[in-house]
Design an enzyme around this catalytic site. Sequence first.
Site, short mmCIF file in Angstrom:
data_model
loop_
_atom_site.label_atom_id
_atom_site.label_comp_id
_atom_site.label_asym_id
_atom_site.label_seq_id
_atom_site.Cartn_x
_atom_site.Cartn_y
_atom_site.Cartn_z
N LEU A 295 0.82 -1.22 0.00
CA LEU A 295 0.00 0.00 0.00
C LEU A 295 0.85 1.26 0.00
O LEU A 295 0.50 2.26 -0.62
CB LEU A 295 -0.94 0.00 1.21
CG LEU A 295 -2.16 -0.92 1.13
CD1 LEU A 295 -2.98 -0.80 2.40
CD2 LEU A 295 -3.02 -0.59 -0.09
N CYS A 296 1.98 1.21 0.72
CA CYS A 296 2.78 2.42 0.80
C CYS A 296 3.42 2.77 -0.54
O CYS A 296 3.64 3.94 -0.86
CB CYS A 296 3.82 2.32 1.91
SG CYS A 296 4.64 0.75 1.99
N THR A 297 3.69 1.74 -1.36
CA THR A 297 4.18 2.01 -2.72
C THR A 297 3.11 2.75 -3.51
O THR A 297 3.38 3.72 -4.21
CB THR A 297 4.54 0.69 -3.43
OG1 THR A 297 5.54 0.04 -2.69
CG2 THR A 297 5.02 0.94 -4.85
#
Lengths: 469, 205
Positions: free
Chosen positions: A210-212
């Site tokens: 998700l952080c990507t």
Amino acid sequence: MTNSTVQPSRSRDLDKLLLRPGNLVGPTFEPGLGLREDLKEYVKVLVVGAGGLGCELLKDLALSGFRELEVIDMDRIEVSNLNRQFLFRLEDVGKPKAEVAAKRVMERVSGVNIVPHFGRIEDKELDFYSKFSIIALGLDSIEARSYINAVACSFLEYDSDDNPQEETVKPMVDGGTEGFKGHARVIMPGTTPCFECTIWLFPPQVKFPLCTLAETPRTAAHCIEYAHLIKWDEVHSGKAFDPDDPEHMKWVYNEAVKRAELFGIPGVTYSLTQGVVKNIIPAIASTNAIISAACTLETLKIASGCSKTLSNYLTLPVKPRNFDGLRELCVAFLKYNGAEGLHTKVTEFVKDKDCLVCGPGVLVELETSVTLEKFISLLEEHPKLQLLKASISHRGKNLYMQAPPVLEEMTRSNLSLALFDLMGKISKDVVHATGTIIESDKKTSCLRKLLVVFKGADGVADMDTAGGA
Amino acid sequence: MDHNLNPTELVLRPQRALDGEDMIRLFKVKEKQRELAENANGGAPVKKQSAGELRLHKDICELNLPKSCTITFPNGKDDLMNFEVSIRPDDGYYLGGTFLFSFQVSPIYPHEAPKVKCKTKVYHPNIDLEGNVCLNILREDWKPVLNINTIIYGLYHLFTEPNYEDPLNHDAAAVLRDNPKIFETNVRRAMAGGYVGQNFFPRCM
């Protein structure tokens, strides 16, 4: 008149298999016209799915001498299906796939009788599935395969030597395609591995961190997943995203385009958006045709005995990640890989003898008066189990949970009740038990399938109340 | 067509079909039996538990949670596929707060990781304001050998070791990286119920 001239030519190729002896036929195979008639009369095949593969399967089965067919599918026809789901026309868009597919094949193949079912596979009674001789699967999801597999395996019973009882075996023929790749497999519950025995064959879905997505998108797919997984929630708080709603899909597409522009990433299109969100890989008509042909042939072989069946997994150039590991494990699957030339391979997978779905389970015989508490203590002493501190579930109901405390408390009152009553007074049924076993001084947690038989309870069984789970 | 086949002619031999022989005789027998049974009481057995449910049963039985974590089943004892876990970190920036997570487990678990959301609005670099959680084992690094216990420990770890390198809340991550003191103040303010920047956080202590 027309019929008498058409019939022989239609069955010409089939007759080569059914009317002649051969070296690869089953030991009791008796070639002859009677066999052709029997296929029509006694073999009922259910086709699950009326999409790319399902259309092919229905056509192939109908042309291979099967007369009694049924088909189930919950979808309606969409414009994007028309390139490969050849039974459908532009004017059919919006109609149920199963109904149109059945109608079209019946129009073209005289004498065949196809009953369509427009609905979810989960909504059918077990009785519905029990009437079929063979189930052919043309599905695109693991969930649906897993469900049908569990249903087919639930008919399976074993004899006292843990050999499957022939009359309870519900054969399945499973096809699957993804672009140029495909597989066909034969599942004989109790003999060959069931779907659950080899579920690890399916590569895990690609999921981006998700952080990507939130911070460092690099591909068009990242932008689409950002819109789908993060932006949607931000804007539509609480409203669930529906992948089948074109408005929702368009919204995601537009957001993905904005995101891609912001980061200078090319390649976001509407069809890629659909592909990423719904995890679709472009379907190729030829792959479906090849896989369907293989599945149909296997169905014919199972029914007629005109040849040994595929043993048991055919792939068209598919390269599972752990390919070498697979090779060691296997004895037979059919694979086809259209992208790097046609290559088919058959691998024989082996069944997991402790499979919770198709395995025989450990037989436990009880008096009807045995309480749940007593039953749990009996499992500790049972020579084949020696299962300590077992938690027990029956048909989705948790009869007793040792942990966590909140569940222990909710189920504790069952301990003093008779297991026979808790199981709905059925004389014989499967329960599952999770407990601890001690192997070479090491404690391990273990989940086992148990076949509980109540002595002297025959005839008491009340199936109506038993079904209340 | 002869509809009066004598069933005794169709003797079943064990193992026959299983060796790849023809099953058509068997289908004949079954078809006859089915016709006979058609009018009899045909109560259907109910569906089996999904394989995912069975595996989850095992996961739940062997949970070994830290004291600061509790699990609840809002739909009662027979729905294990949807549950909530509350975490009270006993160390770090989030000491004293209580954070609720919802778990949604699919029928093909553990082939697919559970869907986990944080129900408590939290000022955290790895959890966004909608409750999305950036934890590798929930997405790219999920493996079927992992279990519910692993995930709960992973979530717990996010509170004791928030990580500015995998940001979902960009602002919180930047503050943690550049000025841990201010980050600490912001966390305390959010947990006590108050604004950090434009965002209001309900009290969760």
